[in-house]
Design an enzyme around this catalytic site. Structure first.
Site, PDB file in Angstrom:
ATOM      1  N   ASP A   1      -7.725  -0.633   0.407  1.00 17.73           N
ATOM      2  CA  ASP A   1      -6.761  -1.900   0.168  1.00 17.73           C
ATOM      3  C   ASP A   1      -7.372  -3.016  -0.204  1.00 17.73           C
ATOM      4  OD1 ASP A   1      -4.932   0.429  -0.861  1.00 17.73           O
ATOM      5  OD2 ASP A   1      -3.207   0.516   1.611  1.00 17.73           O
TER       6      ASP A   1
ATOM      7  N   HIS B   1     -14.591 -18.075 -37.737  1.00 17.63           N
ATOM      8  CA  HIS B   1     -13.674 -16.633 -38.667  1.00 17.63           C
ATOM      9  C   HIS B   1     -12.576 -15.491 -37.659  1.00 17.63           C
ATOM     10  CE1 HIS B   1     -17.513 -17.055 -40.993  1.00 17.63           C
ATOM     11  NE2 HIS B   1     -18.091 -16.850 -40.253  1.00 17.63           N
TER      12      HIS B   1
ATOM     13  N   GLY C   1     -24.061 -10.402 -31.365  1.00 17.99           N
ATOM     14  CA  GLY C   1     -25.227  -8.865 -32.592  1.00 17.99           C
ATOM     15  C   GLY C   1     -26.218  -8.400 -32.652  1.00 17.99           C
TER      16      GLY C   1
ATOM     17  N   GLU D   1     -16.148   2.030  -5.285  1.00 21.80           N
ATOM     18  CA  GLU D   1     -14.591   1.656  -4.851  1.00 21.80           C
ATOM     19  C   GLU D   1     -13.691   2.262  -5.326  1.00 21.80           C
ATOM     20  OE1 GLU D   1     -14.348  -2.342  -2.350  1.00 21.80           O
ATOM     21  OE2 GLU D   1     -15.807  -2.985  -2.481  1.00 21.80           O
ATOM     22  N   GLY D   2     -14.654   3.627  -5.718  1.00 25.09           N
ATOM     23  CA  GLY D   2     -12.796   4.234  -6.493  1.00 25.09           C
ATOM     24  C   GLY D   2     -13.282   3.907  -8.409  1.00 25.09           C
TER      25      GLY D   2
HETATM   26  N1  CAA Z   1      -2.915   3.496   3.417  1.00 25.83           N
HETATM   27  C1  CAA Z   1      -2.787   4.216   4.315  1.00 25.83           C
HETATM   28  N2  CAA Z   1      -2.943   5.402   4.037  1.00 25.83           N
HETATM   29  C2  CAA Z   1      -3.178   5.999   3.363  1.00 25.83           C
HETATM   30  C3  CAA Z   1      -3.242   5.553   1.767  1.00 25.83           C
HETATM   31  C4  CAA Z   1      -3.442   4.252   1.881  1.00 25.83           C
HETATM   32  N3  CAA Z   1      -3.776   3.410   0.899  1.00 25.83           N
HETATM   33  N4  CAA Z   1      -4.332   6.276   1.104  1.00 25.83           N
HETATM   34  C5  CAA Z   1      -3.988   7.451   1.703  1.00 25.83           C
HETATM   35  N5  CAA Z   1      -3.600   8.308   2.968  1.00 25.83           N
HETATM   36  C6  CAA Z   1      -2.856   8.843   4.043  1.00 25.83           C
HETATM   37  C7  CAA Z   1      -1.645   9.481   3.113  1.00 25.83           C
HETATM   38  O1  CAA Z   1      -0.700   9.371   3.822  1.00 25.83           O
HETATM   39  C8  CAA Z   1      -1.919  10.935   4.054  1.00 25.83           C
HETATM   40  O2  CAA Z   1      -1.238  10.431   5.363  1.00 25.83           O
HETATM   41  P1  CAA Z   1      -1.391  12.812   5.832  1.00 25.83           P
HETATM   42  O3  CAA Z   1      -2.232  12.937   6.907  1.00 25.83           O
HETATM   43  O4  CAA Z   1      -0.110  11.899   6.953  1.00 25.83           O
HETATM   44  O5  CAA Z   1      -0.560  13.286   5.225  1.00 25.83           O
HETATM   45  C9  CAA Z   1      -3.880  11.055   4.018  1.00 25.83           C
HETATM   46  O6  CAA Z   1      -4.161   9.247   3.649  1.00 25.83           O
HETATM   47  C10 CAA Z   1      -4.042  11.660   2.805  1.00 25.83           C
HETATM   48  O7  CAA Z   1      -4.573  11.113   1.565  1.00 25.83           O
HETATM   49  P2  CAA Z   1      -3.878  11.642   0.354  1.00 25.83           P
HETATM   50  O8  CAA Z   1      -3.430  13.224   0.194  1.00 25.83           O
HETATM   51  O9  CAA Z   1      -3.929  11.358  -1.061  1.00 25.83           O
HETATM   52  O10 CAA Z   1      -5.229  11.802   0.348  1.00 25.83           O
HETATM   53  P3  CAA Z   1      -6.325  12.470  -1.014  1.00 25.83           P
HETATM   54  O11 CAA Z   1      -7.548  13.373  -0.356  1.00 25.83           O
HETATM   55  O12 CAA Z   1      -5.453  13.107  -2.508  1.00 25.83           O
HETATM   56  O13 CAA Z   1      -7.642  11.292  -1.763  1.00 25.83           O
HETATM   57  C11 CAA Z   1      -7.495   9.607  -2.963  1.00 25.83           C
HETATM   58  C12 CAA Z   1      -6.514  10.317  -1.976  1.00 25.83           C
HETATM   59  C13 CAA Z   1      -7.233   8.383  -3.423  1.00 25.83           C
HETATM   60  C14 CAA Z   1      -8.277  10.623  -4.087  1.00 25.83           C
HETATM   61  C15 CAA Z   1      -8.181   8.877  -2.013  1.00 25.83           C
HETATM   62  O14 CAA Z   1     -10.016  10.098  -1.447  1.00 25.83           O
HETATM   63  C16 CAA Z   1     -10.036   7.948  -2.611  1.00 25.83           C
HETATM   64  O15 CAA Z   1      -9.179   6.543  -2.528  1.00 25.83           O
HETATM   65  N6  CAA Z   1     -11.049   8.379  -3.193  1.00 25.83           N
HETATM   66  C17 CAA Z   1     -11.935   7.478  -3.420  1.00 25.83           C
HETATM   67  C18 CAA Z   1     -12.513   7.313  -2.723  1.00 25.83           C
HETATM   68  C19 CAA Z   1     -14.076   6.051  -2.429  1.00 25.83           C
HETATM   69  O16 CAA Z   1     -13.523   4.881  -3.570  1.00 25.83           O
HETATM   70  N7  CAA Z   1     -14.502   5.828  -3.060  1.00 25.83           N
HETATM   71  C20 CAA Z   1     -15.663   4.731  -2.715  1.00 25.83           C
HETATM   72  C21 CAA Z   1     -17.022   4.391  -1.870  1.00 25.83           C
HETATM   73  S1  CAA Z   1     -17.471   3.130  -1.529  1.00 25.83           S
HETATM   74  C22 CAA Z   1     -17.763   2.255  -2.007  1.00 25.83           C
HETATM   75  O17 CAA Z   1     -18.038   2.727  -3.096  1.00 25.83           O
HETATM   76  C23 CAA Z   1     -18.590   0.557  -1.694  1.00 25.83           C
HETATM   77  C24 CAA Z   1     -20.401   0.912  -1.812  1.00 25.83           C
HETATM   78  O18 CAA Z   1     -21.542   0.258  -0.897  1.00 25.83           O
HETATM   79  C25 CAA Z   1     -20.962   1.540  -3.355  1.00 25.83           C
END
Ligand code: CAA
Length: 382
Positions: free
Chosen positions: A239, A277, A338, A362-363
């Site tokens: 976030d 253009h 082009g 990062e997602g």
């Molecule tokens: N803030 C706080 N808590 C959060 C939250 C947030 N933004 N998002 C989810 N949660 C909490 C939920 O409330 C839930 O809590 P409970 O255990 O109390 O129920 C828990 O986390 C699980 O949440 P979800 O059910 O939403 O989890 P999910 O398995 O469905 O996954 C997702 C959610 C959004 C798909 C997540 O897995 C995600 O963001 N995936 C992408 C990962 C990503 O971005 N990877 C990038 C790696 S870093 C990188 O790329 C950098 C590099 O160096 C290359």
């Protein structure tokens, strides 16, 4: 009151970052891309002039700049070269979980190391079998006395070959899904193996490696936050860092638009510069609108953080829109050039290759949409 005017301090920061990008990054960016060279000298200079670790709070040795300040800097540096900015900014991603959840002792030690000694850190979340699906990770950490023993492998790790520290997510309870993940701060010296440097399509100045933990022992004081609470720490980190990625995407798009404008004023077809253009004018007009919108979404998501508010939805809006904009604008910039746009001698094909990763790391663009859909369709979950 909504005020889009930057303060004098922010304008100075923007100027500092822009000058640095123009003088230190741009002149070597295409060469670094060609040779896939890690920009060590630029990192050292950025450290000297105060463009590294800007997020670290004063009590831990940094200047404690705001998230908005960070986005202003990141857009400019990425305008210079997003591969270089990915290397410069990686400490922000890697250290966010530590500053969110670490003990005072660890925050001081780590902050000092980043800001005084100039160390680099990497964020180790992704695994070969667990990219978007974070809770599917298999790396595990087993507590033995006052240590944890880590085994497993992380891939696509930015700065992996050069990092002194790694923020690592591992399962401390294999059967508990996302509730069984913990976060650790691991030193390179603790037998971390750097396996493989990736040969990438874009952002070739950044280093991306596979990191393996083979009975890697980590002192229990380096558990970040509580055991089994690592998943939320990772989500809270993303976030906070996705606005910065959106700012970087905005920087790439802006660079591409500027190249397209300059070229369209020089290139003559049908007796006039192609900028005359309407077909070209409308492409440039769409670029300009979408870049403005990217920046506004980015700033909004950063300002919410600065106000101490939850920004999950706005962070995904910004990251999704700015990344898609970077891809579209760079593709259209190639179109404006082009056939020349397709040739490496011209600048825009690099930008198009660089932009692609903005929709992946990062997602992915799809994960951002998943977050946006959940946040929009369902009641608040956190
Ligand atoms: N803030 C706080 N808590 C959060 C939250 C947030 N933004 N998002 C989810 N949660 C909490 C939920 O409330 C839930 O809590 P409970 O255990 O109390 O129920 C828990 O986390 C699980 O949440 P979800 O059910 O939403 O989890 P999910 O398995 O469905 O996954 C997702 C959610 C959004 C798909 C997540 O897995 C995600 O963001 N995936 C992408 C990962 C990503 O971005 N990877 C990038 C790696 S870093 C990188 O790329 C950098 C590099 O160096 C290359």
């Amino acid at each position: 009151m909504v005020d889009f005017t930057l303060t004098d301090e922010q304008k100075n920061l923007r100027e500092l970052a822009h000058d640095f990008a123009e003088k230190e990054i741009r002149p070597v960016a295409w060469e670094l891309d060609k040779e896939s060279t890690f920009p060590r000298a630029i990192i050292d200079k950025a450290f000297e002039v105060g463009l590294m670790n800007t997020h670290v709070e004063e009590q831990y040795g940094g200047p404690g700049l705001s998230y908005l300040d960070g986005c202003i800097i990141e857009e400019e540096l990425s305008w210079g070269c997003s591969g270089v900015q990915t290397s410069l900014g990686c400490n922000g991603l890697a250290s966010a979980p530590v500053f969110l959840g670490g003990s005072e002792e660890v925050k001081k030690e780590f902050g000092q190391s980043l800001t005084q000694d100039g160390t680099l850190a990497s964020f180790c979340l992704t695994e070969p079998g667990a990219g978007s699906d974070v809770s599917g990770m298999r790396t595990k950490a087993v507590k033995k006395g006052d240590k944890y023993v880590l085994n497993g492998s992380k891939c696509f790790i930015t700065n992996g070959s050069h990092a002194d520290w790694f923020t690592v997510y591992a399962k401390t309870d294999l059967d508990a899904g996302h509730r069984g993940i913990s976060a650790f701060l691991v030193r390179k010296d603790d037998t971390v193996i750097v396996d493989k440097k990736e040969d990438k399509m874009g952002q070739r100045a950044s280093n991306t490696a596979t990191i393996t933990f083979n009975d890697t022992e980590v002192d229990a004081k380096y558990l970040i936050g509580e055991e089994n609470k690592g998943f939320k720490l990772a989500m809270m980190t993303l976030d906070r860092t996705r606005p910065g990625v959106a700012a970087m995407a905005t920087g790439i798009a802006r660079a591409a638009m500027e190249f397209a404008i300059d070229y369209s004023k020089e290139r003559v077809q049908f007796g006039v510069p192609i900028a005359m253009h309407q077909a070209i004018q409308f492409m440039i007009a769409d670029m300009a609108t979408e870049i403005e919108a990217s920046r506004l979404l980015t700033w909004q998501s950063a300002v919410l953080l600065d106000q101490g508010k939850r920004n999950t939805l706005q962070s995904s809006h910004a990251k999704r829109f700015a990344a898609d904009t970077a891809m579209k604008v760079t593709t259209d910039a190639v179109q404006v050039y082009g056939g020349y746009g397709f040739i490496k001698e011209y600048p825009v094909e690099k930008l198009m290759r660089d932009a692609k990763i903005m929709q992946l790391y990062e997602g992915t663009a799809q994960i951002q949409r998943l977050v946006i859909a959940r946040e929009t369709l369902l009641p608040r979950r956190v």
